[in-house]
Each structure stands twice: as C-alpha cells, then as structure tokens.
Design an enzyme around this catalytic site. Structure first.
Site, PDB file in Angstrom:
ATOM      1  N   GLY A 243      94.605  -0.095  57.067  1.00 19.77           N
ATOM      2  CA  GLY A 243      94.038  -1.431  57.211  1.00 19.77           C
ATOM      3  C   GLY A 243      92.726  -1.525  56.466  1.00 19.77           C
ATOM      4  O   GLY A 243      92.285  -0.552  55.880  1.00 19.77           O
ATOM      5  N   SER A 244      92.101  -2.716  56.500  1.00 25.56           N
ATOM      6  CA  SER A 244      90.803  -2.895  55.838  1.00 25.56           C
ATOM      7  C   SER A 244      90.379  -4.348  55.891  1.00 25.56           C
ATOM      8  O   SER A 244      91.208  -5.247  56.026  1.00 25.56           O
ATOM      9  CB  SER A 244      90.838  -2.472  54.360  1.00 25.56           C
ATOM     10  N   ASN A 245      89.069  -4.570  55.750  1.00 25.53           N
ATOM     11  CA  ASN A 245      88.502  -5.896  55.496  1.00 25.53           C
ATOM     12  C   ASN A 245      87.719  -5.842  54.193  1.00 25.53           C
ATOM     13  O   ASN A 245      87.100  -4.817  53.886  1.00 25.53           O
ATOM     14  CB  ASN A 245      87.524  -6.317  56.591  1.00 25.53           C
TER      15      ASN A 245
END
Length: 789
Positions: free
Chosen positions: A231-233
C-alpha cells in the site's frame, strides 16, 4: 602478539585493500565522532611509510560517509564503484536479510534450513522460473552501465562479508547461508522482486502441480488476497497551490516493517553525473523512491494486474496436452533438482518435475484443480521485465517531469503508480507499470469465471489464440501494455493516490477510457483515498497555499476520517437507555464502548483513547448489508457513500452487534476500552516499548499502521508508514527535503540504528534530510570510510 593494525596493513599490501580499523560500520566499534576522509588519506600515508606503497589504481574506489541515524552517503567516480559502495552500505544495516533473500532466489532454502515451512516449494519455484537461461537473457538486456554497477554491487557485498565474517549479527552469525554472491544473483534478486505479486503468489501451486492421480501432497488452498504490506499514499502539488510557486511532494509507502521489503535510506553520488537521495528496498540496488535537486517522486502500489491465469482444455486421453486453436500442445516437463537438508544434517538432491505451458507454469490447488479435462497456468508480465535498471538510472537523474515520464516509459516499474513534482512546479501522476496488454473487448470475450476463484483474479480461455496478450512493437516488455496506452496526468494544482485506481487522481479531471486490467473507473473509492482528498481540500480551502509543513501535518495529525464521517451516526445508538446485545447467550453491555467512543478525539495519536475500539468495531461493521444512508454516486465520488443507515432496523442491529463483538474481542485480550493507543500499540526496541501512532487504512486512517491484536497488544507492527518524505523547493530553487524511516535503518537489534528513528517517529514530525554537502559536513556524528579494491 602482532598488533592488529599491522595485520591489516599486511593484508592491504597483499590484496590492495584499504581496511583501516574504522572501515567497519559505526556501531561495531568505537571511534571518534568526526572521523573523516582525511583519516583514510593519513592511513594511506602510513602504509607508504611502512614500505607497502599505496595502490595507484583500483577497480573499485568509493567513499561512504554516515551521518546521524546511520544514513549512508555513497560517493564514487564511476558506476562500478558506486555499486560497490551501495552494497557495502546496505549490508552494514541488513547483511542477514540480504543474504537470506539471495538464498531464497537461488532456491537454496531447503539446503540450509531444511524443507519445512514452504522452503521446498519456494526452492522448486525459483529454480524453475529463475533458471540459467532467464538470468542470461536478463543480463544480456542490461546496459553496460547497469552491468558494471551490478558487478560492483556483488563485489561490494562480498567485501562486506570478508571484512565482517567474524562479527556478523546474531541472526546469521556462523550461518551456512551467508555466502558471497555473483552478478547472476543480483539479476535473480531484480527479477524476483518484480514477480513477487504475480507468479510468486503461486509457489506451492506450481511446485505441487501434477496430472490427475499424481498429486504429491495433501490439499493446497490458494490465498488470492494481496499479501500484507502492500500500500501507500502520495500527493504531488504544483505551483498554483504552493507557497513557493514550485513543486511539492509527499510520499509514504505502507510497506512491511520486517524482511526484504523493508526500505533503507541512502544517498548516492557520482560527481557531475548523479546526486540522488531516498530509499531502496533491502532486496534491490537502486533508489526507488527519492529526490534530487530538481525532481522528487514516490510510488504507490497500483490496481493493475501483473499476471493472468489461463484455463487449459486438456486432451481426453492425455492430461499433459492442451488445446490451442485447432490443435494440441504438449506441456514441457522440467526436472528441478533441489538440495535438501535432512534432520540429521546431511544434504541430498531431490528431483521434482514441474510442468510448463507456453503461457507459463502449470499450477494446481483446491480452487484450481488439475483434472482430466482442465488445468491452469499462470503468465507473469514481470518475468520478462529487464528494464528496471535503465528506468531507475534515468529516474534518479531526472531534471523535469518530462524526464520522469521518459524514465518510467522505459517500463521498468513493476507494480506501482508514480507521483512526482519538479522544481518548476508541475505535479504528475501516472500508472505506467508492467501490465498485460489486454483490452476490454478481449477480456469480455475471453474471461472465464471458475466458481471458486474471486472476481479480482483474471482467468482467460487458454484454448483460444485470440486470448493471448497482444504483442506490441512499441512495448519494451514482451506482452506488456505499451507505455503510451497507460494513464497519466499533469497538473499545476494537485494529484494524489492511495492505492485506488488512476480514475480519481484528481476529482477535477477523472481519467477514463483505459483497459479494465489497469483498474476500475466510476467506482467507490476507499475511505483512505477519500481521507486524502478531504484533507487536501481542507488545507487549500480559500486559496491557502501549501508548504512542506502542510503535508507533514496532514500525516502527523493522525486523524481518522472514517470516524469523522460516521461516528456521530453510530453514537445515536448510544442514547440512553442502551440495551445490551446478546452474543451466543452472553449479554454484552455496549454502554462502556459508547462512553469511550463519545469521548474519543477521533485521532490515533499515542495519547488518544478509543481509536482501537473503532478499529475493532469497523472490522465487523463494514460487512453489514445496506450500511450507508447515501449510496455511491460517481458524480460525487469524493463524498459518497456516507452516513450510517441507523434508521434501518437491520443496519441498526448489525451495528450494535459489531460494537458488542469489538468490545468482547478487546476483553478477550485484556485490552482496556479507554487505554491510550501508545500503551497497546508499540514496537520493542532494545527492551523498550516504543509507542507507535497511526491506524488501519480500512477504518479511515490516512496515517496507516497495520498490526494484529495479540495478548501483548497491537504488536509487532506488520506494515504501514515506512519511508515518509516531504520534498519541496525554496523560492530560489534550492531543494528542501525532510523525512523519516519509521522502523529505523538497521534490522539488527544490536545496532543503535535499529530504534533511533522509531523513537523519533513516535514523538512526531520529520527530520531534515542531509542532502546538501554543507549539511553532511556539518553533521556532528559524521563518520567516513574509503573502500578500495
């Protein structure tokens, strides 16, 4: 007793190596705090004085300077020497993890650790897939620069082993699997990372696949869910919304806190050619996320598929032949030899036959059975991806968004979106990643839907030649979608991504009309995506201009958007009198949870109380049918769905039950409802509990920390906030970078760099990153070593 220094001098004289006492990583020895390059020169002079003579030329010559928190700055005059220093600096913090990963991709886990725990299946998989021919093809496709760099990397790792064979970390001290590596091993590592989320998810299914009647093991169940830790932002802002009138980038991958997918901060320089800082994975040898003086970028795992399954129609009298068009094709049988360690410690070879179709390996499990009429094969786009080196070499040296786009268009990005900003003030988003070249028409025509395979997995008709991935002469990776066909957008305001598809990178200009294999359009976004969009809208409201502190505060506020959006509706169920909920004959008084949640500040800082109750509640509540009062509206995607439909009896009772289950689960683990988050969510560092802020993205957290509730609390951390960077430019164009590595640089518990940054993250806020030469030289903890060979 010969003095150790004289022994080192003698070894240097024989082997041409500079190996002074301080050439070891800072935490393995005592040294003055500002040992500098001058000391290396003095050492060379001392060697000359002893009649040994300094070596006039060396194959490798690199300087590593460590600043505070164990951040290495590797400087070299050429690419081989840079690779040499890169590996040495990384091994300083993670030699055991690196060696273990090499053992894995070489298929030698059973040899050293025994065949249990999936080791045999892993070895069979990697020996079959990363065979000699695949490695040769990969190496032949590399640029001369990459080839020299990779050889230097292998030699740099081996140099570290020679220097530290007798003082390796406890995790691998005296381990037989800690061995020198070759450039071929570096190739295996590169390919192995790319296929991790494609064919790599079917290791046991490939290793145990056999025609009907020959199944070698018991029942195998396929886990189709994406592995934990992905995941990531990221947010990129342009000149129209920044106070400096230049670009601004926030990057925060949510990656594992353990193992080979940990990040490692590093700064690499070849004067006049390269100067870039950021992170690599412990299993990779390029800076994958980072910045230079002109450009900053980050990655988020994209929704595009990397592999597809093919259903094979089998010949009635031979389950190893499959229909293809009007004819039949015979599967290829490969005998894979795996050395296996027995309980007594002896090693003997085992031979396993694996089966390949022209699509790729044949796999088998409960959900994907190999019957007399059907089998399944997996094709992975990244197995043919040999472009990572050239892609990241270009990206590391990019000067503009044009350069960023050109770099990732080399198609070496295996499974992520790219977000970037540059000094001139352009913000950029693209999903140009290695993806099977299939359009919507082909998918609609060819898709099969086996009953036990989830819709997220694409199964195609392997008997129809028209269902093959479409070849394209402009694609650099065989069978992959060409870069020109993939989504991208440039803005002077804002783009963002939080692992949903490309569609809503900006609500002002949704991206549409792309193949569904890349991702979904006009569908509901996650609470995490919507949190980012909401927070961006808030900070820019009324024409306010963003600064680096703006983006830093967005993360470190640790707000729970899900609670901000929905908790008030839940609390309407808590109006007195609150009826107990009966669960399996046990009455649960949910009034206690109601009281805690009503007082909660709707943040997950280490001092917050109540966030863990919402976390456990939402895991249950999200399954309630008809949950939302206002359904999803693609015309208002950032704000829908919303509202809990508490007026509906079924929803009302479902929410009460979810709250009771949450309260019951917390009681089972003796977790107080009103506990501070930091007292129950933490990491152990050198015997100390380090409180960790943040929470689960699925509950509405933008600041993500994912873990499992255990009797000891929410520990250890599985994945989440990892390398956080905020990079902008001052009005006069100087790069301004701040960041942190949440779990710290070293994975060796004995290292002082295994917990220092974790404690800093717990306190809150980012640190200035020492990119400029003046900042490196001013660091009070500067330590330097020069390596030659």
């Amino acid at each position: 007793g010969i003095h150790p220094l004289l022994c080192r001098l003698a070894r240097w004289g024989r082997g041409g190596q500079v190996d002074p006492p301080y050439a070891r990583p800072p935490y393995h020895h005592t040294q003055m705090p500002r040992r500098s390059f001058t000391a290396s020169i003095a050492f060379l002079s001392l060697a000359a004085a002893h009649g040994l003579g300094a070596q006039k030329s060396a194959r490798y010559d690199t300087e590593i300077r460590w600043t505070s928190y164990g951040i290495p700055h590797v400087k070299a005059a050429n690419w081989p020497s840079l690779g040499y220093g890169f590996a040495y600096a990384t091994a300083t913090d993670a030699v055991c993890t690196m060696a273990r990963e090499v053992m894995t991709v070489k298929g030698e886990m059973s040899k050293h650790l025994g065949p249990a725990d999936g080791n045999r299946e892993s070895d069979i998989f990697y020996r079959a897939v990363l065979d000699a021919a695949t490695v040769r093809r990969f190496n032949a496709a590399q640029t001369a620069k990459s080839t020299r760099f990779n050889r230097g990397y292998a030699d740099g790792f081996n140099r570290y082993l020679r220097d530290h064979r007798n003082d390796l970390p406890a995790d691998c001290r005296n381990a037989t699997w800690v061995q020198p590596i070759t450039a071929d091993d570096v190739a295996r590592l590169s390919i192995g990372v790319g296929i991790r989320y494609g064919a790599g998810r079917f290791q046991k299914e490939m290793a145990n696949a056999a025609p009907p009647g020959e199944m070698r093991t018991g029942s195998i169940s396929t886990d189709f869910t994406l592995p934990e830790g992905v995941g990531s932002n990221a947010v990129a802002m342009g000149k129209a919304v920044t106070a400096s009138g230049r670009g601004l980038l926030f990057g925060n991958p949510h990656y594992p806190w353990q193992g080979s997918s940990r990040f490692h901060m590093i700064h690499t320089t070849i004067p006049g050619e390269l100067d870039v800082m950021g992170v690599s994975l412990l299993s990779t040898n390029r800076i994958g996320i980072g910045f230079n003086k002109d450009v900053a970028w980050s990655h988020t795992v994209s929704t595009a598929l990397r592999s597809t399954l093919y259903a094979l129609e089998l010949k009635p009298d031979d389950a190893t032949q499959y229909r293809y068009g009007d004819g039949w094709r015979r599967m290829t049988r490969i005998n894979v030899t795996v050395p296996v360690k027995s309980a007594s410690g002896t090693v003997s070879d085992e031979i396993r036959t694996v089966y390949l179709s022209h699509y790729g390996p044949v796999i088998a499990s409960e959900q994907l059975p190999w019957t007399r009429t059907r089998a399944y094969a997996v094709r992975d786009a990244n197995l043919g991806n040999d472009q990572a080196g050239v892609t990241y070499d270009m990206l590391n040296r990019a000067r503009t968004i044009d350069d960023v786009e050109a770099a990732i268009s080399q198609q070496g990005v295996p499974f992520t979106n790219t977000l970037a900003a540059d000094k001139s003030g352009t913000a950029f988003y693209a999903d140009i990643s290695v993806t099977p070249n299939l359009d919507a028409t082909t998918i609609d025509k060819c898709r099969l839907k086996p009953s036990r395979v989830p819709a997220s997995v694409l199964v195609l008709n392997g008997a129809d030649a028209a269902c093959e991935w479409k070849p394209d002469a402009t694609s650099k990776v065989p069978g992959a979608m060409p870069a020109a066909a993939m989504p991208r957008i440039r803005r002077d305001d804002v783009v963002s991504n939080a692992n949903d598809s490309y569609w809503l990178s900006t609500p002002l200009a949704p991206l549409e009309g792309f193949s569904p294999i890349i991702g979904a359009e006009r569908t509901a976004r996650s609470l995490r995506t919507r949190a980012g969009l909401a927070y961006i809208g808030e900070v820019l409201k009324g024409g306010v201009k963003a600064t680096p502190q703006t983006l830093e505060d967005m993360l470190f506020s640790h707000r729970n958007f899900g609670a901000e959006l929905l908790l008030d509706d839940l609390l309407t169920l808590c109006a007195a009198p609150v009826e107990p909920v009966v669960l399996s004959g046990t009455s649960v008084d949910i009034g206690a949870s109601c009281k805690v949640m009503a007082a909660w500040n709707r943040r997950e800082t280490i001092d917050s109380r109540g966030g863990h109750v919402w976390r456990e509640f939402w895991r249950q509540a999200v399954r309630v049918p008809g949950l939302y009062r206002v359904p999803f509206d693609p015309a208002d995607a950032a704000n829908t769905p919303r509202g809990l439909a508490v007026e509906q009896p079924g929803v009302r009772e479902g929410l009460r039950r979810a709250l009771a289950l949450a309260q019951q689960r917390l009681a089972q683990f003796n977790v107080p409802l009103d506990a501070t988050l930091g007292s129950i969510q933490y990491e152990m560092r050198n015997g100390e509990r380090v409180p960790i802020p943040g929470g689960e993205g699925g509950t509405g957290m933008w600041s993500v920390i994912t873990t499992e509730l255990k009797p000891t609390g929410y520990t250890p951390i599985i994945h989440g906030n990892s390398y956080i960077q905020v990079v902008g430019w001052t009005a006069d164009g100087a790069v301004d970078a701040r960041g942190i590595l949440t779990y710290s640089q070293s994975d060796d518990p004995a290292s002082p760099y295994s917990g220092d940054l974790t404690r800093q993250y717990s306190k809150g806020g980012l640190l200035p990153l020492p990119f400029h030469e003046k900042d490196i030289l001013a660091d009070k903890n500067l330590r330097t070593v020069r390596l030659r060979q």
